[in-house]
Structure formats: C-alpha cells, structure tokens
Design a protein around this motif. Structure first.
Motif, PDB file in Angstrom:
ATOM      1  N   ALA A 343       0.917  -1.247   0.201  1.00  0.00           N
ATOM      2  CA  ALA A 343       0.268   0.082  -0.030  1.00  0.00           C
ATOM      3  C   ALA A 343       0.820   1.235  -0.049  1.00  0.00           C
ATOM      4  O   ALA A 343       2.031   1.363   0.689  1.00  0.00           O
ATOM      5  N   VAL A 344       0.274   2.506  -0.718  1.00  0.00           N
ATOM      6  CA  VAL A 344       1.164   3.727  -0.745  1.00  0.00           C
ATOM      7  C   VAL A 344       0.109   4.691  -0.547  1.00  0.00           C
ATOM      8  O   VAL A 344      -0.992   4.487  -0.813  1.00  0.00           O
ATOM      9  N   PRO A 345       0.464   5.798   0.052  1.00  0.00           N
ATOM     10  CA  PRO A 345      -0.141   6.855   0.302  1.00  0.00           C
ATOM     11  C   PRO A 345      -0.683   7.335  -0.912  1.00  0.00           C
ATOM     12  O   PRO A 345      -0.016   7.678  -1.896  1.00  0.00           O
ATOM     13  N   TYR A 346      -1.838   7.716  -1.516  1.00  0.00           N
ATOM     14  CA  TYR A 346      -2.368   8.167  -2.359  1.00  0.00           C
ATOM     15  C   TYR A 346      -2.341   9.816  -2.675  1.00  0.00           C
ATOM     16  O   TYR A 346      -2.581  10.602  -1.682  1.00  0.00           O
ATOM     17  N   ILE A 347      -1.410  10.215  -3.579  1.00  0.00           N
ATOM     18  CA  ILE A 347      -1.064  11.683  -3.880  1.00  0.00           C
ATOM     19  C   ILE A 347      -1.646  11.761  -5.228  1.00  0.00           C
ATOM     20  O   ILE A 347      -0.880  11.189  -6.125  1.00  0.00           O
ATOM     21  N   LYS A 348      -2.393  12.777  -5.561  1.00  0.00           N
ATOM     22  CA  LYS A 348      -2.691  13.099  -7.125  1.00  0.00           C
ATOM     23  C   LYS A 348      -1.325  13.346  -7.346  1.00  0.00           C
ATOM     24  O   LYS A 348      -0.604  14.253  -7.377  1.00  0.00           O
ATOM     25  N   GLU A 349      -1.249  12.669  -8.698  1.00  0.00           N
ATOM     26  CA  GLU A 349       0.121  12.747  -9.538  1.00  0.00           C
ATOM     27  C   GLU A 349       0.200  14.133 -10.215  1.00  0.00           C
ATOM     28  O   GLU A 349      -0.754  14.793 -10.749  1.00  0.00           O
ATOM     29  N   GLU A 350       1.323  14.706  -9.594  1.00  0.00           N
ATOM     30  CA  GLU A 350       1.774  16.057 -10.274  1.00  0.00           C
ATOM     31  C   GLU A 350       2.904  16.038 -11.238  1.00  0.00           C
ATOM     32  O   GLU A 350       4.124  15.345 -10.533  1.00  0.00           O
ATOM     33  N   LYS A 351       2.993  15.951 -12.373  1.00  0.00           N
ATOM     34  CA  LYS A 351       4.102  15.566 -13.286  1.00  0.00           C
ATOM     35  C   LYS A 351       5.146  16.597 -13.158  1.00  0.00           C
ATOM     36  O   LYS A 351       4.914  17.704 -13.408  1.00  0.00           O
TER      37      LYS A 351
END
Length: 502
Positions: A343-351
């Motif tokens: 499991a990983v903390p969800y962080i909205k991807e910022e490219k």
C-alpha cells in the motif's frame, strides 16, 4: 428511427427522453417535429440527406425547443459553459440584440442545424461545413420563425422540468447520478448526437475482434465498453466529462454540485481484496498500491470476495465521498506466489518537468520547435542531439515509414508529429507548402491523433497554421477568420479525448 419522409412516430420522439410512457405534452411536441420535417421537405438545403437523418434532426430541434420551454437546463448548460470558455454564448455567429439565453433563438437553431449536418454529413465527406452556409441559415430562419409563433403557447413538459431537480432525487448516492448520466450520454439531443461515432467505433471493433462470438456475448461486451466510455472519456460538443456536464447543468447554487466536481473514475483494473467490514470492502490497486474503501451497496454478492485470496477486476467511481463499483467485473484467485504491491499513500500525480526538455533545448540551440524531413534525420537527432542509446526501442521504429516531422519540447517532455511539417508556416521550416497546407492543415484540428493537443495549441497560438480553414462561397479570408476565431471549439468537437489528453 423508423420515420419516413412524411412522418415521425411517437417511439422516435420518446427515444430522446428518459421515460417510455407518453406524457401529456408528447403529442404536441411530436406534431411540432413533424411540422419541422414538413418545412424541411419544402426547403432547398444544399446537402443530400436521407429521410431518417431529416427525421432525427427534426426531433433534435424539437427537443431543444422543449428544453427551453420546459427549462430542462441542458441547452443553458451548453451556452453558459461556452461563454465561460470563450466569452460568448455560441461559436461562429454574431448574436443579435434580440438573443436571450432563456428563449428560443435563431442563432441556436442555426448552430444545431449546422452541428447535425456536420456530424451526419460533413464527417462522412471528411470536410468542415461552413457554419453560415446560405441554405443552412435560410432553413434555420424558417424553423425559427415557426417555433417563435409557438413559443407563447408551447406547454412545459413537467417531467423534463423536474428531471434535474437535484434536491428531489437520491443524488446522495452514485446510482442516481449514473442513471441521469446514462440518459445524457445515450439519449439526449445534444450529447448523444456527438457520441454516435465513438459508439459505432466500439461496435465495429467488437465485431472485428470477436467474429465467432454469439450475439448475446457481443452485445454484453459492447454494453460494458460503451458504459465505461461514458465516464472515462469527454463527450459532447465541448468535450466535457459527464460530471462536468452535470455540474454545468446544476449551476453554482444546486446541491451536490460539489460531488459532481469531485467525481473520479478509475477505469477497469485489478485490485487485491484486502478486508471486508459491515459497510465496506477495502481493495488495493495492483498497479499503484492505492487503497480505497468501496461501499457494499455497489455489489450484489460479496460472498465471493475473500480478503487476501481474491483479485477483482473492476471499474470504480468516487461520488459524494463514497467509492462505488461500476459495471461488469471479474474475479480470480490470488496466486500464492504473486508479488503483492504494498500500500502507498495516494497523492494526486503532479507531473514533474521532463529532463528531456533541457536536453532538447540545448540540442536545438534554444528552439522549442524543430522540423526534421526524414526518419534517418530523426534518428540522428535522437542519437547525437538527445544522446539516446542507439537501439531499436529508443529509435521509435513505428515512425520508420514517415517523414516531415515536427518536434516540440515543453516542460512536460517532447512531442513528435509525423507528416505535418508541410502545414506549418515558419521561417526555419523548409518543408512548408502553402498549397498543401490549404488542403490539409484542417486535419490537425479534426482528425484524432494527427497532432498532439499541446503541439496543436502551440502552433495555432503562435500563428503557425494560418492556412487552415474550410471551403466557403464567401471566400478564403472569411473562411480563415471564422475558423481561427473558433479553432478551440472545433478542436474540442472533433478531437474529444485527444483534445483533453494530458
């Protein structure tokens, strides 16, 4: 549609509505649609269309009229969103002082008539129809004059008036949202029209790749694919996602608008079943480790979902702070030897900025745009300019048979478009050909995949595609002005998900 050249039937009219039983106003609007059809049959429209298309368009124009009279809100959402994007209610047309957003307007009829003709006729001919083509404008005026006489006496369809009364529905839960989205996508006069082509593409692909499947199996595959399309891709004449359309219809004062704005859709992927509680099923993405709690309400039978033993392949939708399963799903047993992603903390991807940008700018002497005539020259730039290792995978072998490349670098990375350099006017581009550009530059705005969206925006906004336009009896300068004044809308309409691609 089973209509002939003189009649539209009730089942054809009801096909545009979210109900099956005839309401008290449906006969009035059906008669209106048939009256519009008669007006059309007496007119001299320049486009050859069959009776089925004529009947469909007559129904669409009548449904617009019903929308305005009954205050459904779909048309108002379209013009309001268009104004938000472009500072005006409609593309193409200069609006008269008598244009009112809550009333029936001549320019609305002209636009809808053009849109129908473009999607039914222009697309088949691979051409952009002049929005102010004289016969379209003349027929629009006849239809408008007729509808204007009906405006004061036309009855409200009270079912449609209350259809988007969000406070009176169970909009706190996803199924109500999904049901109304389904009607908008598949049946409404404005969005369904734009969705016919991608749906037909899916149908064609299913028949191509499953030639031996039984009809029942093919239909199930098609149903699943188009339902996923409803939430995964933008649609309609403004290439908005379904939640964006519903948000625009709701307006700022409606309840649940925040739920529409925060809506998220995960297209089908595999999830490990992690745990079950009385209310939720916790699942973890096998692709990225994200964990979500899905409400048990969204699946009829949870007995086959065993924590740490089951992998479920499914779509998920986030609505009103709750995750729901959506559509068909399949399960398999978890392989004991499977390497389970943590499991990983969800962080909205910022490219982050792509490192190739700096390398590109250095190799091009500070130019973000490059023009390369051949694949061999392209390979040379990859190897000597970008310092890529010379191997098959790095050299983009899919481009071997192509030429006339345009390369563009921005902080997101590098974009490559083959076979378009002839259309790009730039002092550094020896391949530019004005005659070819006049014939084909339009394709960059209307053919999906012809040019990456970010590159298209860069070229248009820097005035490097001046030759793009359409054929008009009013002349080339008129055509170019109308086209470039409305290029972004045209791109949204034709490119859809390609326009919105990140």
């Amino acid at each position: 549609m089973k209509a002939n050249s003189t009649s539209i039937y009730m089942q054809d009219w009801l096909a545009l509505h979210p109900y099956n039983r005839v309401s008290e106003t449906d006969q009035y609007y059906l008669d209106l649609a048939n009256d519009i059809l008669k007006i059309w049959n007496k007119s001299e429209l320049s486009f050859q269309v069959n009776s089925e298309i004529k009947s469909s368009v007559a129904c669409h124009l009548t449904a617009y009229f019903e929308d305005v009279i009954s205050q459904l809100g779909l048309w108002k959402a379209f013009i309001s969103k268009h104004k938000e994007l472009y500072g005006k209610y409609l593309p193409f047309y200069s609006l008269s002082d008598s244009y009112f957003e809550d009333e029936v307007n001549y320019e609305d009829i002209a636009f809808l008539l053009w849109l129908n003709m473009q999607l039914y006729v222009g697309n088949d001919k691979e051409e952009l129809i002049d929005p102010e083509e004289s016969s379209i404008m003349a027929l629009a005026k006849e239809i408008y004059d007729f509808l204007d006489t009906e405006y004061e006496v036309a009855p409200e369809n009270t079912f449609m008036t209350g259809f988007f009364d969000f406070g009176n529905k169970e909009y706190d839960k996803f199924p109500a949202f999904a049901n109304d989205a389904e009607w908008l996508f598949f049946q409404s006069y404005l969005l369904a029209l734009c969705n016919e082509e991608p749906i037909n593409e899916i149908i064609g692909q299913v028949h191509k790749f499953y030639p031996k499947a039984a009809d029942k199996e093919k239909n199930a595959i098609i149903h699943d694919a188009v339902n996923r399309l409803m939430f995964s891709d933008p649609c309609g004449p403004l290439a908005l996602s379904m939640n964006e359309w519903l948000s625009a219809i709701a307006g700022s004062q409606q309840p649940f608008k925040e739920s529409f704005d925060k809506f998220e859709f995960i297209d089908r992927e595999e999830f490990y079943v992690i745990e079950k509680s009385n209310l939720h099923i916790k699942i973890r993405s096998a692709a990225n480790g994200r964990e979500i709690d899905v409400t048990k309400e969204s699946i009829k039978n949870v007995s086959g979902l065993h924590p740490w033993k089951t992998v479920i392949r499914v779509c998920c939708a986030f609505y009103n702070d709750t995750w729901w399963f959506f559509g068909e799903y399949s399960t398999r047993e978890l392989n004991d030897e499977e390497d389970i992603r943590p499991a990983v903390p969800y962080i909205k991807e910022e490219k982050a900025d792509d490192p190739v940008y700096d390398t590109f700018m250095k190799a091009s002497n500070g130019e973000s745009l490059m023009f390369i005539p051949s694949y061999d020259a392209l390979k040379e730039f990859f190897i000597n300019g970008l310092k890529w290792e010379d191997n098959e995978d790095n050299m983009m072998p899919d481009l071997k048979d192509m030429q006339n490349f345009v390369l563009h670098a921005n902080p997101k990375g590098m974009l490559i478009a083959p076979n378009i350099a002839e259309y790009v006017k730039d002092a550094r581009n020896p391949m530019y050909n004005a005659e070819e550009a006049r014939k084909n530059a339009l394709d960059l705005f209307t053919v999906q995949g012809a040019c990456p969206a970010d590159l298209l925006r860069f070229l248009e906004e820097s005035n490097r595609l001046p030759d793009a336009g359409f054929i008009s009896k009013k002349g080339e300068e008129y055509s170019k002005k109308v086209f470039h004044d409305n290029w972004d809308f045209i791109s949204r309409l034709f490119l859809e998900s390609y326009y919105r691609a990140e």
